[in-house]
Motif scaffolding. Structure first.
Motif, PDB file in Angstrom:
ATOM      1  N   UNK A 107      -5.974   0.271   8.385  1.00  0.00           N
ATOM      2  CA  UNK A 107      -6.100  -1.173   8.600  1.00  0.00           C
ATOM      3  C   UNK A 107      -4.811  -1.915   8.269  1.00  0.00           C
ATOM      4  N   UNK A 108      -4.193  -1.581   7.135  1.00  0.00           N
ATOM      5  CA  UNK A 108      -3.044  -2.348   6.668  1.00  0.00           C
ATOM      6  C   UNK A 108      -1.860  -2.230   7.607  1.00  0.00           C
ATOM      7  N   UNK A 109      -1.736  -1.108   8.329  1.00  0.00           N
ATOM      8  CA  UNK A 109      -0.620  -0.938   9.255  1.00  0.00           C
ATOM      9  C   UNK A 109      -0.696  -1.988  10.360  1.00  0.00           C
ATOM     10  N   UNK A 110      -1.913  -2.290  10.810  1.00  0.00           N
ATOM     11  CA  UNK A 110      -2.082  -3.310  11.837  1.00  0.00           C
ATOM     12  C   UNK A 110      -1.785  -4.715  11.339  1.00  0.00           C
ATOM     13  N   UNK A 111      -2.078  -4.985  10.078  1.00  0.00           N
ATOM     14  CA  UNK A 111      -1.854  -6.320   9.511  1.00  0.00           C
ATOM     15  C   UNK A 111      -0.426  -6.514   9.004  1.00  0.00           C
ATOM     16  N   UNK A 112       0.370  -5.450   8.977  1.00  0.00           N
ATOM     17  CA  UNK A 112       1.716  -5.534   8.396  1.00  0.00           C
ATOM     18  C   UNK A 112       2.795  -5.392   9.463  1.00  0.00           C
ATOM     19  N   UNK A 113       2.634  -6.040  10.586  1.00  0.00           N
ATOM     20  CA  UNK A 113       3.609  -5.953  11.673  1.00  0.00           C
ATOM     21  C   UNK A 113       4.978  -6.420  11.193  1.00  0.00           C
ATOM     22  N   UNK A 114       5.990  -5.577  11.446  1.00  0.00           N
ATOM     23  CA  UNK A 114       7.334  -5.873  10.987  1.00  0.00           C
ATOM     24  C   UNK A 114       7.634  -5.256   9.634  1.00  0.00           C
ATOM     25  N   UNK A 115       6.600  -4.948   8.882  1.00  0.00           N
ATOM     26  CA  UNK A 115       6.781  -4.336   7.568  1.00  0.00           C
ATOM     27  C   UNK A 115       5.772  -3.231   7.351  1.00  0.00           C
ATOM     28  N   UNK A 116       5.546  -2.428   8.405  1.00  0.00           N
ATOM     29  CA  UNK A 116       4.492  -1.414   8.353  1.00  0.00           C
ATOM     30  C   UNK A 116       4.667  -0.428   7.188  1.00  0.00           C
ATOM     31  N   UNK A 117       5.893   0.050   6.987  1.00  0.00           N
ATOM     32  CA  UNK A 117       6.104   1.011   5.900  1.00  0.00           C
ATOM     33  C   UNK A 117       5.825   0.367   4.548  1.00  0.00           C
ATOM     34  N   UNK A 118       6.292  -0.850   4.369  1.00  0.00           N
ATOM     35  CA  UNK A 118       6.067  -1.550   3.103  1.00  0.00           C
ATOM     36  C   UNK A 118       4.583  -1.819   2.894  1.00  0.00           C
ATOM     37  N   UNK A 119       3.902  -2.280   3.930  1.00  0.00           N
ATOM     38  CA  UNK A 119       2.472  -2.561   3.801  1.00  0.00           C
ATOM     39  C   UNK A 119       1.671  -1.322   3.484  1.00  0.00           C
ATOM     40  N   UNK A 120       1.967  -0.223   4.201  1.00  0.00           N
ATOM     41  CA  UNK A 120       1.236   1.021   3.976  1.00  0.00           C
ATOM     42  C   UNK A 120       1.524   1.592   2.601  1.00  0.00           C
ATOM     43  N   UNK A 121       2.736   1.363   2.087  1.00  0.00           N
ATOM     44  CA  UNK A 121       3.057   1.828   0.738  1.00  0.00           C
ATOM     45  C   UNK A 121       2.436   0.923  -0.319  1.00  0.00           C
ATOM     46  N   UNK A 122       2.381  -0.375  -0.026  1.00  0.00           N
ATOM     47  CA  UNK A 122       1.837  -1.324  -1.001  1.00  0.00           C
ATOM     48  C   UNK A 122       0.360  -1.050  -1.304  1.00  0.00           C
ATOM     49  N   UNK A 123      -0.370  -0.566  -0.312  1.00  0.00           N
ATOM     50  CA  UNK A 123      -1.773  -0.266  -0.589  1.00  0.00           C
ATOM     51  C   UNK A 123      -1.873   0.891  -1.583  1.00  0.00           C
ATOM     52  N   UNK A 124      -0.909   1.812  -1.535  1.00  0.00           N
ATOM     53  CA  UNK A 124      -0.882   2.881  -2.528  1.00  0.00           C
ATOM     54  C   UNK A 124      -0.447   2.359  -3.899  1.00  0.00           C
ATOM     55  N   UNK A 125       0.405   1.338  -3.902  1.00  0.00           N
ATOM     56  CA  UNK A 125       0.736   0.682  -5.170  1.00  0.00           C
ATOM     57  C   UNK A 125      -0.529   0.088  -5.771  1.00  0.00           C
ATOM     58  N   UNK A 126      -1.339  -0.562  -4.915  1.00  0.00           N
ATOM     59  CA  UNK A 126      -2.580  -1.169  -5.403  1.00  0.00           C
ATOM     60  C   UNK A 126      -3.518  -0.107  -5.963  1.00  0.00           C
ATOM     61  N   UNK A 127      -3.657   1.003  -5.237  1.00  0.00           N
ATOM     62  CA  UNK A 127      -4.526   2.086  -5.719  1.00  0.00           C
ATOM     63  C   UNK A 127      -4.044   2.615  -7.065  1.00  0.00           C
ATOM     64  N   UNK A 128      -2.756   2.886  -7.171  1.00  0.00           N
ATOM     65  CA  UNK A 128      -2.254   3.548  -8.366  1.00  0.00           C
ATOM     66  C   UNK A 128      -1.976   2.596  -9.508  1.00  0.00           C
ATOM     67  N   UNK A 129      -1.700   1.327  -9.202  1.00  0.00           N
ATOM     68  CA  UNK A 129      -1.660   0.340 -10.275  1.00  0.00           C
ATOM     69  C   UNK A 129      -3.060   0.222 -10.872  1.00  0.00           C
TER      70      UNK A 129
END
Length: 389
Positions: free
Chosen positions: A313-335
């Motif tokens: 889902x986050x890849x679709x909502x993070x247009x222009x920053x797909x790598x950052x968005x997809x990584x940020x969700x892992x930050x949220x999980x691991x934080x």
């Protein structure tokens, strides 16, 4: 769908899954060897999660790197971190090794989600990401129990050597089986943050963070809950981790399939909300062996069930920053994992109860599920999920 390429990506999440979740299964053993309390050994969990939170934003500086080359670099760091853990002589060096092991985690999932979507058709995007994440669930089903068994029979250090070898196999598989997929358009450094001006990514990050804290406060201490409270022997942890892994595997697989048929946010919200009654029942019935095992399986299914729908889902909502968005969700999980391990340890010290972490985070789980449901009702119910580039 490029099955060999997806399998190569799954090998990496398999290695990451062992190194992350093996620690829970041998926490008591590590605490004894490092001469710290079980609650103090929660620092090993937090150190790994801290590495994830630091490593994922580094993708901001790797936006011009070819995706396949970046995946190879991340696989190499996974190998090095785990081999360092295998030879760490004490508490702080082991914490440092765990931190290094966590550095590639969020970035691997972030870039891997993008590559997985490029290896499949748009209608199979959630399933492709689920296959990649499936490596982690297989790790919990097979790898973590095997690592627990190796730790009990031989040494926990040997178990981390095996993880390092798994990462080496990942490097080779990515090199030969993952094609040179098209890179992402470089939107510039500032352009990668533009998606954060909208609400949906924050609903995803917030829903994940709160839900993870609430559920992981319980699972971080599953070892003492099963051995000290429910009365299972230390040797039983190997097959108990198999059952916990089965819950994760099933939760990820089912949610991934549902994410292709229904709106991902609705699936994730429902899965997360299902953890509430499970944790309440675990608190009251967890001292009975059969109930503890059944509820553990259901709880781990809920723990992993939101992953593939939201990672896609986050890849679709993070247009222009797909790598950052997809990584940020892992930050949220691991934080969430890091906070949960610390929070759960504090609750245990305060209440003198290993079962208390099962229920103290329930309000957070509820709020997180409501945030994801808000995302569904206001953004996905009528318009669907935005398509990635």
């Amino acid at each position: 769908m490029n099955k060999r390429g997806l399998f190569a990506l799954a090998l990496g999440t398999f290695a990451l899954g062992i190194t992350e979740y093996l620690t829970m299964g041998i926490l008591g053993m590590l605490a004894a060897d490092m001469d710290v309390s079980i609650s103090g050994a929660g620092a090993f969990i937090s150190a790994y999660a801290g590495g994830v939170c630091v490593g994922a934003p580094a993708l901001l500086f790797a936006r011009k790197m070819a995706l396949k080359k970046l995946m190879l670099l991340l696989a190499a760091v996974i190998m090095v971190g785990n081999l360092l853990a295998a030879v760490a002589p004490g508490f702080w060096t082991f914490c440092a090794a765990r931190f290094i092991s966590g550095l590639p985690h969020g970035a691997y999932f972030g870039v891997g989600a993008i590559v997985a979507r490029k290896l499949a058709s748009p209608s199979k995007a959630a399933s492709a990401v689920a296959i990649m994440i499936g490596g982690m669930t297989v790790a919990t089903l097979v790898g973590v129990p095997a690592g627990t068994l190796i730790s009990n029979v031989a040494s926990w250090r040997l178990a981390y050597v095996v993880v390092g070898l798994s990462a080496a196999a990942t490097f080779m598989a990515i090199r030969y089986w993952v094609p040179a997929v098209p890179g992402l358009e470089d939107m510039g450094f500032k352009g990668q943050f533009r998606f954060m001006r909208t609400l949906p990514p924050w609903l995803i990050f917030g829903g994940v963070l709160l839900g993870q804290i609430g559920i992981y406060s319980w699972y971080s201490f599953i070892d003492p809950q099963l051995t000290i409270v429910a009365g299972f022997s230390r040797d039983s942890m190997s097959w108990l981790m198999v059952l916990a892994g089965f819950g994760m595997f099933a939760g990820n697989l089912v949610a991934g399939r549902l994410g292709d048929r229904f709106k991902p946010a609705a699936v994730a919200a429902s899965v997360q909300a299902s953890a509430i009654p499970v944790l309440v029942l675990f608190f009251y019935l967890g001292h009975y062996k059969l109930a503890a095992v059944l509820l553990m399986v259901l709880g781990t299914a809920a723990l992993f069930g939101s992953g593939s729908p939201l990672q896609s889902d986050i890849v679709g909502y993070a247009r222009g920053g797909e790598m950052l968005g997809a990584a940020c969700i892992q930050i949220a999980y691991n934080a969430g994992n890091a906070i949960a391990a610390w929070f759960g340890g504090k609750v245990i010290n305060y209440t003198d109860s290993y079962m208390a972490p099962a229920v103290v985070g329930l309000p957070l789980v509820a709020v997180g599920a409501l945030m994801l449901m808000y995302l569904y009702y206001h953004y996905e119910r009528r318009n669907g999920v935005p398509q990635a580039r």
